[in-house]
Motif scaffolding. Structure first.
Motif, mmCIF file in Angstrom:
data_model
loop_
_atom_site.group_PDB
_atom_site.id
_atom_site.type_symbol
_atom_site.label_atom_id
_atom_site.label_comp_id
_atom_site.label_asym_id
_atom_site.label_seq_id
_atom_site.Cartn_x
_atom_site.Cartn_y
_atom_site.Cartn_z
ATOM 1 N N GLU A 1 22.146 43.161 39.098
ATOM 2 C CA GLU A 1 23.044 43.626 40.150
ATOM 3 C C GLU A 1 23.110 42.632 41.307
ATOM 4 O OE1 GLU A 1 23.872 47.788 42.628
ATOM 5 O OE2 GLU A 1 22.214 47.614 41.195
ATOM 6 N N GLN A 2 21.958 42.083 41.696
ATOM 7 C CA GLN A 2 21.932 41.120 42.796
ATOM 8 C C GLN A 2 22.652 39.832 42.400
ATOM 9 O OE1 GLN A 2 17.998 40.080 44.037
ATOM 10 N NE2 GLN A 2 18.676 38.829 45.779
ATOM 11 N N ALA A 3 22.462 39.400 41.158
ATOM 12 C CA ALA A 3 23.108 38.162 40.690
ATOM 13 C C ALA A 3 24.617 38.317 40.655
ATOM 14 C CB ALA A 3 22.575 37.792 39.308
ATOM 15 N N LEU A 4 25.105 39.482 40.213
ATOM 16 C CA LEU A 4 26.547 39.713 40.203
ATOM 17 C C LEU A 4 27.124 39.680 41.616
ATOM 18 C CD1 LEU A 4 26.864 42.553 37.513
ATOM 19 C CD2 LEU A 4 27.543 40.158 37.275
ATOM 20 N N SER A 5 26.371 40.194 42.574
ATOM 21 C CA SER A 5 26.838 40.172 43.971
ATOM 22 C C SER A 5 26.962 38.739 44.472
ATOM 23 C CB SER A 5 25.873 40.955 44.855
ATOM 24 O OG SER A 5 25.810 42.308 44.466
ATOM 25 N N HIS A 6 25.992 37.881 44.123
ATOM 26 C CA HIS A 6 26.063 36.474 44.527
ATOM 27 C C HIS A 6 27.276 35.783 43.901
ATOM 28 C CE1 HIS A 6 22.420 36.456 46.794
ATOM 29 N NE2 HIS A 6 21.625 36.705 45.762
ATOM 30 N N LEU A 7 27.562 36.108 42.644
ATOM 31 C CA LEU A 7 28.714 35.494 41.980
ATOM 32 C C LEU A 7 30.021 35.976 42.604
ATOM 33 C CD1 LEU A 7 27.593 35.648 38.226
ATOM 34 C CD2 LEU A 7 27.675 33.646 39.713
ATOM 35 N N CYS A 8 30.050 37.242 43.012
ATOM 36 C CA CYS A 8 31.254 37.753 43.690
ATOM 37 C C CYS A 8 31.511 36.998 44.992
ATOM 38 C CB CYS A 8 31.093 39.253 43.981
ATOM 39 S SG CYS A 8 31.238 40.308 42.531
ATOM 40 N N GLU A 9 30.458 36.724 45.733
ATOM 41 C CA GLU A 9 30.614 35.977 46.974
ATOM 42 C C GLU A 9 31.045 34.538 46.701
ATOM 43 O OE1 GLU A 9 26.953 36.284 49.036
ATOM 44 O OE2 GLU A 9 27.071 38.462 49.294
ATOM 45 N N PHE A 10 30.549 33.978 45.594
ATOM 46 C CA PHE A 10 30.885 32.584 45.273
ATOM 47 C C PHE A 10 32.368 32.430 44.957
ATOM 48 C CE2 PHE A 10 31.306 29.442 41.733
ATOM 49 C CZ PHE A 10 31.229 28.299 42.526
ATOM 50 N N ILE A 11 32.957 33.355 44.198
ATOM 51 C CA ILE A 11 34.362 33.177 43.807
ATOM 52 C C ILE A 11 35.310 33.366 44.981
ATOM 53 C CG2 ILE A 11 33.985 33.780 41.388
ATOM 54 C CD1 ILE A 11 35.065 36.554 41.982
ATOM 55 N N GLU A 12 34.814 33.878 46.105
ATOM 56 C CA GLU A 12 35.664 33.985 47.288
ATOM 57 C C GLU A 12 36.101 32.595 47.771
ATOM 58 O OE1 GLU A 12 36.854 36.548 49.084
ATOM 59 O OE2 GLU A 12 36.078 38.088 47.738
ATOM 60 N N ASP A 13 35.222 31.600 47.584
ATOM 61 C CA ASP A 13 35.536 30.241 48.049
ATOM 62 C C ASP A 13 35.476 29.215 46.926
ATOM 63 O OD1 ASP A 13 35.723 31.058 50.816
ATOM 64 O OD2 ASP A 13 33.530 31.193 50.809
ATOM 65 N N CYS A 14 35.477 29.649 45.689
ATOM 66 C CA CYS A 14 35.340 28.718 44.562
ATOM 67 C C CYS A 14 36.623 27.919 44.375
ATOM 68 C CB CYS A 14 35.010 29.487 43.283
ATOM 69 S SG CYS A 14 34.820 28.424 41.847
ATOM 70 N N GLU A 15 36.490 26.615 44.265
ATOM 71 C CA GLU A 15 37.648 25.747 44.103
ATOM 72 C C GLU A 15 37.861 25.303 42.665
ATOM 73 O OE1 GLU A 15 35.378 21.594 45.298
ATOM 74 O OE2 GLU A 15 36.410 22.729 46.851
ATOM 75 N N PHE A 16 37.033 25.806 41.752
ATOM 76 C CA PHE A 16 37.118 25.402 40.355
ATOM 77 C C PHE A 16 37.640 26.581 39.523
ATOM 78 C CE2 PHE A 16 33.513 23.041 42.201
ATOM 79 C CZ PHE A 16 34.054 21.766 42.140
ATOM 80 N N THR A 17 38.832 26.413 38.972
ATOM 81 C CA THR A 17 39.480 27.502 38.234
ATOM 82 C C THR A 17 38.648 27.954 37.039
ATOM 83 O OG1 THR A 17 41.678 26.738 38.911
ATOM 84 C CG2 THR A 17 41.545 28.122 36.946
ATOM 85 N N LYS A 18 38.058 26.996 36.301
ATOM 86 C CA LYS A 18 37.279 27.355 35.107
ATOM 87 C C LYS A 18 36.109 28.261 35.455
ATOM 88 C CE LYS A 18 38.315 23.308 32.248
ATOM 89 N NZ LYS A 18 37.743 22.139 31.532
ATOM 90 N N LEU A 19 35.415 27.941 36.544
ATOM 91 C CA LEU A 19 34.269 28.761 36.933
ATOM 92 C C LEU A 19 34.716 30.145 37.387
ATOM 93 C CD1 LEU A 19 31.987 26.228 38.866
ATOM 94 C CD2 LEU A 19 31.805 27.012 36.515
ATOM 95 N N SER A 20 35.815 30.215 38.109
ATOM 96 C CA SER A 20 36.321 31.519 38.548
ATOM 97 C C SER A 20 36.667 32.402 37.359
ATOM 98 C CB SER A 20 37.546 31.332 39.444
ATOM 99 O OG SER A 20 37.221 30.647 40.633
ATOM 100 N N VAL A 21 37.312 31.818 36.358
ATOM 101 C CA VAL A 21 37.697 32.587 35.173
ATOM 102 C C VAL A 21 36.456 33.091 34.442
ATOM 103 C CG1 VAL A 21 38.762 32.390 32.896
ATOM 104 C CG2 VAL A 21 39.919 31.445 34.901
ATOM 105 N N ARG A 22 35.440 32.235 34.295
ATOM 106 C CA ARG A 22 34.225 32.647 33.588
ATOM 107 C C ARG A 22 33.503 33.761 34.335
ATOM 108 N NH1 ARG A 22 30.167 28.726 31.123
ATOM 109 N NH2 ARG A 22 29.716 30.729 30.175
ATOM 110 N N ILE A 23 33.448 33.639 35.657
ATOM 111 C CA ILE A 23 32.760 34.674 36.442
ATOM 112 C C ILE A 23 33.526 35.989 36.374
ATOM 113 C CG2 ILE A 23 32.099 35.328 38.778
ATOM 114 C CD1 ILE A 23 31.514 32.337 39.287
ATOM 115 N N LEU A 24 34.843 35.930 36.442
ATOM 116 C CA LEU A 24 35.643 37.148 36.337
ATOM 117 C C LEU A 24 35.456 37.816 34.973
ATOM 118 C CD1 LEU A 24 38.907 35.937 38.106
ATOM 119 C CD2 LEU A 24 37.389 37.767 38.898
ATOM 120 N N HIS A 25 35.352 37.001 33.930
ATOM 121 C CA HIS A 25 35.111 37.556 32.599
ATOM 122 C C HIS A 25 33.757 38.268 32.564
ATOM 123 C CE1 HIS A 25 34.966 37.893 28.237
ATOM 124 N NE2 HIS A 25 33.764 37.329 28.270
ATOM 125 N N LEU A 26 32.733 37.627 33.149
ATOM 126 C CA LEU A 26 31.407 38.248 33.171
ATOM 127 C C LEU A 26 31.413 39.538 33.990
ATOM 128 C CD1 LEU A 26 28.360 37.869 32.415
ATOM 129 C CD2 LEU A 26 28.074 36.878 34.676
#
Length: 927
Positions: A469-494
């Protein structure tokens, strides 16, 4: 002068000065009489400069310059002669009639010519002669190889090395001279001694000592390095000869009696010894004794190379690493940064397999954390992360936090990968490690670094449930400012996969919907899919209605992909079977296999009358698809024996890619065009010969609806022999259910080339059955010797044959294709189909893991849910899934196993299939 040079660059005079047209016009300076050495050297320098920076001369231009340059042979200026040789070597590749200057070059090769001319002339001659002329200059090269002057000998050896691919038979006859160059001691003078008839002229007067020439002392013994490289090149196809060479030059078990004095030659010999150990484990003990002797050599380079070779051995015992690690530990305190870097990097790699052995160096490694060389400090920290205990994790994490800002992304990735493995080693320390990873995720960095951090967090989510749960929260915060489309797509899939399972799934929806509002079309489409998974898997009807409202807003998106996905998922909310197929289903078709089947369907004229059948296409899991990487062309690696692959060989293709490549390959064989689509091909070629034999043969089996085709990949390793009319004769056992159609032989086979392919075709007497048979195989051919002078095979040859290993057409591996599925649901669906249960006693199995590996290999089916790895040493259930070729349908296997020490494994095998024939096929394979 500096000011003038700067002005020249600013005004563009430099580009004009080194312009190709200008240089060709100024080449008339070569025709002046008398010749001006200074002008000619300057022009030759400009020509070579243009060639080095990538400029190209046309054939006519290069020929004009080449023959203008050769006119300068008339002048005796030594510096000019050196530039002449440098220029003609570069121009020889594009000029015409370059062989005409051979006589001028060979004059400088004579023993009575200036010693400074001879090495340059040898190198130039190697570049311009035709391979057919190699025999004519053999006498000169042999004499030069054993010359007392090291510069001449080295030039001849290096030239022979480059000449070898074009004139193998001639260069092989120089092995005795190369052997002498390896064993002979170099003279104490690099350009000759006072007793030698040739000296280097440094422009001194004739009244000076030594006839006006000086000698330069040298004890580098570099000739041995070049001679060793040539010897190995000549003998590399003969493993026994290479082993004998290493034993002779190694100087016995201790390595102290070696004749090699050059450290680079010794390092090269150590690398050859390491390769021999990898290919032939029988000589490992002898080679290790020799390597341990070199650990005490006076050269640091040799010490390190020997230690590294021992550390990189396969299946090395911890006791064998003691001396090597002790040497590397000494290097850790060396004042030389290169030695510290080499030692820490080697220990970092070794720590992956033998952390306990490397732990003895931890004290020295901790002293290197603050080393001024940040590369050394990075590897020191990485090694400590792999070898440290749980108590030291917090202290190391504090040291690393301030360290990360001082290193490049490349080294940041190395540290993150080490922490990624440490997370799984000490799961109780996940809080501090997750805090560190989330912190560096907010730092500046490139794609590779951010991807490494995200992958590490993904692994923590997968293997450490407490931090999900904590790791997912960190990833949610990361995609707010993520500039890499591939990483955003992978995180959204997860988030779509793991978010609905969380105790409070609604807290992730805001982050996902923000991506729909703020991001590009690719990320918006991924966000829509992620939202849909929350709606489909939601137990709360109110949450599903909220998701429906958000998806309805996406129907007005400017991108058609986003609109289409939103419309599709809104439809699945109202239709449960659609939701199961398009959202909840965790498997989908292998794209490589699907593409191959579609290509075959489109190209088959008779297929248009019937619908495309997707039931025979294997499926893969979403996890397999996520790990998919770019791979080399399958056709480039098909048929290559595993023994010939080196460490630089690209990773082998996936099974589906192999199937697709084989289908393309078989479509190009005219005799097989009427067979229809290939149903299955064995992904791994079967070795039919020993790895050290003169003929290498592997077999691949192709199953068609009414035929079985055996593909034989044949390699000839004899360089002086040509094999013609090469074919494999197969003798099946009686009542095999197969009738031979024809044999497609290999017309000619030379060495060394990539494997050539021959085929043997059989007809299945009953296409609805699955014939199982064993074939005796004989390789038959006409052997012809090569004429050493012409390189052509002799007119007359003799027929010969070679006994191969038997080929088995097995029930499981050849007729079943691995296919992923959801086991529990499919097992229930097949409850009313064909089913059978048998009990087997596997007394030879020493563990449940060995039994699982054996069953998977025999049946060639996909293990599901990680069931290939037993979680208990005594009881385990293995679940397998596959498709039977030729319309046999799905087949599932559940194997319940118990292990008793001394009695082996007792297994209850249950099979469920769509058809009775498929069920019987699995039982026959195990029996």
């Amino acid at each position: 002068m500096a000011f003038a040079s700067k002005k020249e660059d600013e005004s563009g005079l430099s580009s004009y000065y080194n312009n190709k047209t200008t240089i060709i016009q100024e080449a008339r300076v070569f025709n002046e009489s008398p010749i001006s050495p200074r002008k000619c050297r300057a022009l030759l320098t400009r020509i070579v400069y243009l060639l080095y920076v990538g400029e190209t001369f046309g054939t006519q231009e290069a020929t004009t310059l080449f023959f203008g340059t050769t006119k300068l042979f008339q002048h005796k200026d030594s510096a000019l002669r050196q530039m002449v040789y440098l220029a003609i070597k570069e121009l020889a590749t594009t000029s015409e009639d370059v062989i005409m200057v051979t006589s001028s070059i060979m004059k400088d090769m004579q023993p009575n010519s200036e010693v400074i001319y001879r090495p340059n002339s040898i190198r130039a001659l190697c570049r311009i002669i035709d391979p057919s002329m190699a025999q004519g200059v053999e006498r000169f090269f042999k004499a030069a190889i054993v010359d007392r002057n090291p510069s001449i000998s080295s030039a001849a050896l290096v030239s022979s090395y480059h000449l070898f691919p074009h004139a193998k038979d001639v260069v092989k006859r120089w092995v005795n001279e190369a052997q002498e160059a390896v064993g002979a001691k170099s003279s104490p003078s690099f350009f000759g001694t006072a007793s030698n008839s040739s000296y280097l002229n440094f422009g001194t007067t004739s009244s000076q000592s030594n006839n006006g020439y000086q000698t330069i002392p040298s004890t580098s013994y570099i000739t041995q390095y070049h001679a060793l490289g040539l010897l190995y090149l000549i003998r590399q196809q003969d493993r026994m000869a290479v082993t004998k060479m290493i034993q002779q030059l190694g100087g016995g078990k201790s390595g102290a009696g070696t004749t090699l004095k050059n450290p680079m030659a010794l390092c090269m010999l150590i690398r050859y010894a390491a390769k021999v150990m990898e290919d032939d484990p029988n000589v490992q003990k002898q080679m290790v004794d020799m390597l341990e002797g070199w650990l005490r050599h006076k050269s640091d380079m040799v010490n390190f190379e020997a230690a590294r070779a021992i550390c990189e051995m396969k299946h090395v015992a911890p006791a064998q690493l003691t001396k090597s690690i002790a040497v590397l530990q000494l290097f850790l305190s060396s004042p030389k940064p290169a030695l510290k870097f080499a030692a820490t990097r080697t220990l970092a790699s070794l720590a992956l397999l033998h952390p306990t052995s490397v732990a003895t160096c931890n004290m020295d490694l901790e002293n290197l954390i603050t080393d001024s060389n940040r590369s050394v400090a990075t590897y020191a920290i990485t090694t400590l992360l792999k070898t440290g205990n749980e108590a030291s994790v917090d202290r190391l994490m504090k040291q690393i936090t301030g360290f990360m800002t001082e290193i490049t992304d490349e080294f940041k990735v190395i540290i993150v990968d080490a922490i990624r493995s440490l997370c799984l080693k000490f799961p109780l320390k996940h809080v501090s490690m997750l805090t560190f990873l989330s912190g560096v995720l907010r730092d500046e960095g490139g794609y590779d670094f951010k991807r490494a951090v995200v992958e590490a967090i993904f692994d923590m989510i997968k293997f450490i449930g407490d931090c999900k749960e904590q790791a997912l929260s960190h990833l949610c915060e990361f995609i707010e400012d993520c500039e890499f489309t591939k990483l955003s797509v992978r995180i959204l899939h997860l988030l779509g996969m793991e978010g609905p399972k969380a105790p409070q799934p609604t807290k992730y929806i805001r982050f996902i919907y923000n991506r729909v509002v703020l991001e590009n079309a690719t990320v918006r489409a991924a966000a829509v899919s992620s939202l849909a998974k929350f709606g489909v898997n939601a137990a709360d009807a109110g949450l599903r209605r909220s998701i429906s409202v958000l998806l309805n807003r996406c129907l007005d998106d400017v991108d058609d992909e986003v609109r289409d996905r939103a419309a599709l998922y809104l439809k699945t909310f109202k239709n449960e079977p659609l939701a199961v197929s398009y959202v909840k289903e965790e498997s989908f078709f292998s794209l490589a296999a699907l593409e191959a089947k579609l290509v075959t369907y489109v190209n088959d004229p008779s297929a248009s009358a019937k619908a495309f059948d997707a039931s025979s296409i294997p499926k893969i899991s979403r996890a397999q698809a996520a790990q998919d990487v770019a791979r080399p062309s399958t056709l480039d690696t098909i048929g290559v024996p595993a023994s010939t692959r080196t460490s630089t060989t690209p990773p082998p293709p996936t099974a589906a890619e192999t199937q697709s490549a084989y289908a393309q390959q078989l479509a190009d064989v005219p005799e097989l065009t009427g067979y229809g689509p290939v149903l299955n091909s064995t992904s791994k070629p079967v070795q039919l010969t020993e790895t050290e034999t003169e003929y290498q043969v592997t077999c691949v089996k192709h199953i068609f609806q009414e035929h079985v085709v055996f593909q034989f990949n044949v390699s000839n390793t004899l360089p002086d022999t040509v094999l013609e009319q090469v074919s494999v004769y197969m003798q099946p056992q009686p009542d095999s259910g197969l009738t031979e159609d024809f044999i497609i032989p290999i017309p000619s086979l030379t060495a060394p080339t990539s494997p050539s392919i021959g085929y043997v075709s059989y007809t299945r007497d009953s296409p609805e059955d699955y014939p199982v048979a064993s074939f005796q195989c004989i390789l038959r051919f006409v052997s012809k010797e090569l004429d050493p002078s012409t390189g052509e095979p002799e007119a007359e040859g003799y027929e010969d044959e070679y006994q191969l290993e038997d080929v088995e057409l097995s029930a499981g591996g050849d007729y079943i294709i691995p296919s992923y599925t959801t086991f529990d649901s499919e097992w229930k669906k097949l409850e009313s189909g064909a089913n059978a249960t048998e009990t087997f006693s596997l007394s030879a199995m020493e563990s449940l893991k060995a039994a699982c590996d054996s069953i998977i290999e025999v049946l060639n089916m996909e293990p599901l849910g990680g069931s290939q790895t037993p979680s208990s040493p005594s009881v385990h259930t293995l679940q397998l899934s596959g498709l039977v070729t030729g319309g046999g349908g799905k087949v599932l296997v559940r194997s319940r196993m118990t292990f008793t020490k001394g009695q082996g494994v007792t297994m209850e095998l249950s099979v469920r299939a769509e058809k009775e024939a498929a069920c019987n096929l699995v039982l026959a394979a195990v029996t």
